[in-house]
Scaffold this motif. Structure first.
Motif, PDB file in Angstrom:
ATOM      1  N   ILE A  58      30.339  23.727  82.529  1.00  0.00           N
ATOM      2  CA  ILE A  58      31.020  24.842  81.861  1.00  0.00           C
ATOM      3  C   ILE A  58      29.979  25.936  81.646  1.00  0.00           C
ATOM      4  N   PRO A  59      30.155  27.115  82.231  1.00  0.00           N
ATOM      5  CA  PRO A  59      31.282  27.527  83.065  1.00  0.00           C
ATOM      6  C   PRO A  59      31.311  26.783  84.407  1.00  0.00           C
ATOM      7  N   ALA A  60      32.490  26.757  85.028  1.00  0.00           N
ATOM      8  CA  ALA A  60      32.641  26.106  86.325  1.00  0.00           C
ATOM      9  C   ALA A  60      31.824  26.845  87.378  1.00  0.00           C
ATOM     10  N   GLN A  61      31.203  26.096  88.278  1.00  0.00           N
ATOM     11  CA  GLN A  61      30.380  26.703  89.339  1.00  0.00           C
ATOM     12  C   GLN A  61      30.882  26.299  90.723  1.00  0.00           C
ATOM     13  N   PHE A  62      31.068  24.981  90.909  1.00  0.00           N
ATOM     14  CA  PHE A  62      31.560  24.441  92.184  1.00  0.00           C
ATOM     15  C   PHE A  62      32.854  25.131  92.592  1.00  0.00           C
ATOM     16  N   VAL A  63      33.654  25.500  91.601  1.00  0.00           N
ATOM     17  CA  VAL A  63      34.960  26.116  91.864  1.00  0.00           C
ATOM     18  C   VAL A  63      34.827  27.392  92.709  1.00  0.00           C
ATOM     19  N   GLU A  64      33.692  28.066  92.613  1.00  0.00           N
ATOM     20  CA  GLU A  64      33.534  29.305  93.382  1.00  0.00           C
ATOM     21  C   GLU A  64      33.536  29.024  94.882  1.00  0.00           C
ATOM     22  N   ASP A  65      32.943  27.901  95.283  1.00  0.00           N
ATOM     23  CA  ASP A  65      32.993  27.525  96.708  1.00  0.00           C
ATOM     24  C   ASP A  65      34.387  27.028  97.086  1.00  0.00           C
ATOM     25  N   VAL A  66      35.038  26.342  96.148  1.00  0.00           N
ATOM     26  CA  VAL A  66      36.408  25.891  96.407  1.00  0.00           C
ATOM     27  C   VAL A  66      37.320  27.098  96.670  1.00  0.00           C
ATOM     28  N   LYS A  67      37.136  28.136  95.885  1.00  0.00           N
ATOM     29  CA  LYS A  67      37.938  29.362  96.072  1.00  0.00           C
ATOM     30  C   LYS A  67      37.749  29.928  97.480  1.00  0.00           C
ATOM     31  N   VAL A  68      36.503  29.915  97.946  1.00  0.00           N
ATOM     32  CA  VAL A  68      36.218  30.430  99.292  1.00  0.00           C
ATOM     33  C   VAL A  68      36.951  29.585 100.330  1.00  0.00           C
ATOM     34  N   GLY A  69      36.984  28.254 100.090  1.00  0.00           N
ATOM     35  CA  GLY A  69      37.656  27.362 101.034  1.00  0.00           C
ATOM     36  C   GLY A  69      39.169  27.500 100.986  1.00  0.00           C
ATOM     37  N   VAL A  70      39.718  27.667  99.813  1.00  0.00           N
ATOM     38  CA  VAL A  70      41.186  27.698  99.639  1.00  0.00           C
ATOM     39  C   VAL A  70      41.788  29.038 100.086  1.00  0.00           C
ATOM     40  N   LYS A  71      40.995  30.079  99.971  1.00  0.00           N
ATOM     41  CA  LYS A  71      41.435  31.423 100.409  1.00  0.00           C
ATOM     42  C   LYS A  71      42.787  31.814  99.807  1.00  0.00           C
ATOM     43  N   GLU A  72      42.973  31.543  98.553  1.00  0.00           N
ATOM     44  CA  GLU A  72      44.188  31.949  97.811  1.00  0.00           C
ATOM     45  C   GLU A  72      45.467  31.371  98.402  1.00  0.00           C
ATOM     46  N   ARG A  73      45.371  30.236  99.103  1.00  0.00           N
ATOM     47  CA  ARG A  73      46.579  29.648  99.690  1.00  0.00           C
ATOM     48  C   ARG A  73      47.355  28.816  98.675  1.00  0.00           C
ATOM     49  N   CYS A  74      46.718  28.498  97.557  1.00  0.00           N
ATOM     50  CA  CYS A  74      47.442  27.870  96.455  1.00  0.00           C
ATOM     51  C   CYS A  74      46.633  28.056  95.178  1.00  0.00           C
ATOM     52  N   PRO A  75      47.236  27.850  94.014  1.00  0.00           N
ATOM     53  CA  PRO A  75      46.493  28.050  92.763  1.00  0.00           C
ATOM     54  C   PRO A  75      45.374  27.017  92.596  1.00  0.00           C
ATOM     55  N   ILE A  76      44.349  27.399  91.859  1.00  0.00           N
ATOM     56  CA  ILE A  76      43.250  26.481  91.562  1.00  0.00           C
ATOM     57  C   ILE A  76      43.142  26.342  90.047  1.00  0.00           C
ATOM     58  N   LYS A  77      43.222  25.113  89.577  1.00  0.00           N
ATOM     59  CA  LYS A  77      43.043  24.814  88.150  1.00  0.00           C
ATOM     60  C   LYS A  77      41.693  24.111  87.983  1.00  0.00           C
ATOM     61  N   THR A  78      41.235  24.010  86.747  1.00  0.00           N
ATOM     62  CA  THR A  78      39.963  23.327  86.515  1.00  0.00           C
ATOM     63  C   THR A  78      40.105  22.232  85.468  1.00  0.00           C
ATOM     64  N   CYS A  79      39.270  21.222  85.623  1.00  0.00           N
ATOM     65  CA  CYS A  79      39.117  20.157  84.626  1.00  0.00           C
ATOM     66  C   CYS A  79      37.612  19.998  84.424  1.00  0.00           C
ATOM     67  N   LEU A  80      37.124  20.422  83.283  1.00  0.00           N
ATOM     68  CA  LEU A  80      35.676  20.572  83.106  1.00  0.00           C
ATOM     69  C   LEU A  80      35.162  19.826  81.875  1.00  0.00           C
ATOM     70  N   CYS A  81      33.911  19.442  81.939  1.00  0.00           N
ATOM     71  CA  CYS A  81      33.193  19.020  80.738  1.00  0.00           C
ATOM     72  C   CYS A  81      31.749  19.466  80.918  1.00  0.00           C
ATOM     73  N   SER A  82      30.989  19.369  79.860  1.00  0.00           N
ATOM     74  CA  SER A  82      29.637  19.922  79.928  1.00  0.00           C
ATOM     75  C   SER A  82      28.774  19.289  78.852  1.00  0.00           C
ATOM     76  N   GLY A  83      27.537  19.712  78.799  1.00  0.00           N
ATOM     77  CA  GLY A  83      26.658  19.345  77.694  1.00  0.00           C
ATOM     78  C   GLY A  83      26.128  17.927  77.749  1.00  0.00           C
ATOM     79  N   GLY A  84      26.332  17.243  78.873  1.00  0.00           N
ATOM     80  CA  GLY A  84      25.905  15.851  78.959  1.00  0.00           C
ATOM     81  C   GLY A  84      27.054  14.879  78.762  1.00  0.00           C
ATOM     82  N   ASN A  85      28.265  15.420  78.553  1.00  0.00           N
ATOM     83  CA  ASN A  85      29.453  14.555  78.496  1.00  0.00           C
ATOM     84  C   ASN A  85      29.883  14.206  79.914  1.00  0.00           C
ATOM     85  N   ILE A  86      30.183  12.947  80.121  1.00  0.00           N
ATOM     86  CA  ILE A  86      30.585  12.491  81.455  1.00  0.00           C
ATOM     87  C   ILE A  86      32.095  12.681  81.602  1.00  0.00           C
TER      88      ILE A  86
END
Lengths: 245, 359
Positions: free
Chosen positions: B315-343
């Protein structure tokens, strides 16, 4: 007629020195090259160059070399020597490189007794970047980042690297020389030879600190810089063998 | 080959030894302390070198030096320590020095937390130091995969004369799993690998300008500097063929999870649970995160897929930026995130998928 003096083969034949008039880098590079050639190590040597005017060394030398990040030469040399112990590995560093940003790497390599040779050019100033204050700048000596001169209360005092490293148990050889006179040039050459021979003999860390001038950034001509070395630099950085074991 | 039960950090170290790594320098930082500790014990057994550097900065520079002599070399650290290595990594990339390093990532930024995280994604894949260089980056989701990736990483590094990063995390590093270790390279193979680098390594050469080894982390000539960067760019572009992804139950999926590393492993277990419940979920796991497997997102049936769910421990999401490039707006992208050392928790992934399905 017999030719009794030729340029060392370790320096590119077609190269003309690009160092400033009165700079002693060219002298020291020549001495290093002559020693390597005389020791028969030309195809078994690797230089690790510091950042700054020291790095200009690469343009002249005909043997293997790499450039370390600023201050990291002793760490790079550690990796090289340990990975290939038969190679003669030396670092070539200025005072900003060795004594400021690279102090941890220098101290730690010396403390481990790394079997490397360190050639340390101490001219009391940052050369390539344009005359900023170095850890070795003399009290009162002007620098572009100390326009009123080095003030002890604000900047501290010049660092004496040979004496600092002499507090450590491991180093084999610590010596301070200069290149301000022909006699001192000869002594510098013998000090470099001993530092390299120590490495071949597996004695561990050797450092040759060479007090040199930087007429360009000292704001004086080449001859005046020789006087400055004699009158100002050498009283602060006395020449001689600090450690030899 | 017999299976052994090993901790991730130690398994990575052993895989490196088996790949012919004979120089390691590192500095303690949690959660990867077992890496230098393992090498300290193991290297003397194989006539290799272990050095505990005085810092991460020194350690990466020792690796720069050792690799410049043609020896397969490695360092490892965790997030803040990797930042300290950035300068040396950039020098290795600039001078085209092959070496391998591992990041057992923890929470960040700053000193962050010592628990597992995926907060270093941009640093790993976009800018691991100054100057715009790139590296192949592998993201293991199991200890076995960490072993296999480390073993192969040295081949990629030598092939490209470029650093390679194993982007693991604190879970992969500290977890124990059964692994099959790869074959030990023989002394002859290791000597041959070193000899193959003889033309450019600093091991001594005939005395002249043309033959000397000149390790150059920079150029005086701007024209040459541009050429060097153009050559590097061509190399980076050639990696498209090396992009790897795991595509799991993607064909008929109505929700596809996009993830990598340990998050993807947890997400995969969520997919299994969802499938058992009759929910058509799937997973695209980036195995290489650089090169990124963008093409895997072209194989999605977007007529069926309602949304992509980005699952990552950042958090903030980072990997999602590459996913966006791959998806090319062909469908919505949601996120499920955690941070701070939480698994990442499977329950959180399940809930996020169900929310999309209820949409």
């Amino acid at each position: 007629m017999e030719k009794i003096y030729t340029r060392t083969k370790t320096i590119q034949e077609d190269k003309v020195s690009g160092f400033c008039p009165g700079c002693m880098h060219s002298t020291v590079i020549k001495l290093i090259g002559e020693v390597i050639e005389e020791m028969g190590m030309v195809d078994k040597t690797a230089a690790v160059l510091g950042i700054g005017c020291c790095g200009l060394h690469m343009d002249y030398m005909a043997y293997d070399n790499t450039t370390a990040p600023h201050g990291r030469a002793c760490a790079v040399a550690t990796g090289m020597k340990r990975a290939n112990p038969n190679t003669l590995v030396y670092t070539y560093q200025g005072d900003g490189d060795l004594a400021s940003i690279g102090l941890a790497e220098t101290m730690s390599a010396a403390n481990r007794g790394e079997n490397i040779s360190v050639i340390f050019i101490n001219n009391g100033i940052y050369g390539m970047t344009g005359g900023q204050m170095a850890p070795t700048t003399l009290i009162g000596m002007k620098a572009s980042t100390a326009p009123k001169g080095r003030i002890a209360e604000e900047h501290g005092y010049p660092m004496h690297m040979c004496e600092i490293l002499n507090q450590l148990t491991a180093p084999a050889y610590l010596v301070r020389t200069s290149c301000n006179t022909p006699a001192n040039v000869n002594k510098t050459k013998e000090a470099i030879r001993k530092a390299f021979q120590n490495q071949l003999d597996g004695k561990g860390f050797s450092m040759v600190e060479i007090v040199t001038g930087c007429p360009t950034n000292w704001g004086m001509d080449a001859l005046a810089s020789l006087d400055y070395i004699e009158e100002k630099m050498l009283p602060e950085f006395p020449l001689g063998v600090i450690r030899d074991r | 080959m017999a299976r052994v039960f090993m901790k991730g950090t130690e398994a990575v170290a052993e895989a490196a030894v088996r790949a012919g790594c004979r120089f390691f320098a590192g500095y303690p930082i949690t959660p990867q302390n077992e890496v230098p500790e393992y090498f300290a014990r193991r290297m003397p057994e194989v006539d290799g070198v272990f050095v505990q550097g005085e810092s991460e900065v020194a350690s990466i520079n020792m690796v720069y030096g050792a690799a410049s002599m043609g020896v397969r070399s490695m360092t490892s650290s965790s997030s803040p320590g990797i930042s300290l290595k950035s300068e040396g990594i950039s020098y290795c990339a600039a001078a085209r020095i092959p070496m391998v390093y591992a990041n057992f990532a923890r929470g960040g930024p700053g000193v962050g937390s010592i628990q597992p995280a995926q907060q270093d994604y941009f640093q790993a894949t976009k800018a691991s130091g100054n100057g715009g260089f790139q590296m192949m980056v592998f993201a293991p989701s199991t200890v076995q995969e960490a072993v296999d990736m480390t073993y192969r990483a040295f081949d990629y590094a030598d092939r490209d004369r470029n650093p390679v990063l194993i982007l693991a995390d604190g879970v992969i590093g500290t977890m124990m799993e059964p692994v099959e270790l790869p074959e030990m390279k023989s002394d002859e193979e290791i000597a041959a690998m070193k000899a193959a680098k003889g033309s450019w390594a600093c091991v001594g050469h005939e005395l002249d300008y043309a033959h000397r080894s000149w390790i150059q982390p920079g150029q005086w000539s701007t024209a040459r500097m541009q050429e060097v960067n153009e050559e590097a760019d061509a190399l980076y572009r050639s990696w498209e063929k090396d992009a790897q992804a795991e595509e799991y139950m993607v064909g008929d999926a109505e929700v596809i999870i996009a993830s990598y590393g340990i998050s993807a492993r947890i997400a995969k277990s969520a997919v299994n649970v969802l499938r058992a419940q009759g929910v058509k979920a799937g997973l695209i796991r980036a195995v290489t995160v650089n090169p990124f497997p963008y093409k895997a997102f072209d194989r999605i049936n977007y007529d069926k897929c309602k949304a992509i769910l980005d699952v990552e421990m950042s958090i903030p999401a980072q990997f999602v930026e590459d996913v966006k490039v791959g998806v090319k707006e062909r469908c919505p992208i949601k996120t499920c995130l955690c941070s701070g050392g939480n698994i990442m928790s499977r329950e959180a992934v399940l809930a996020a998928v169900k929310k999309i399905m209820e949409g």
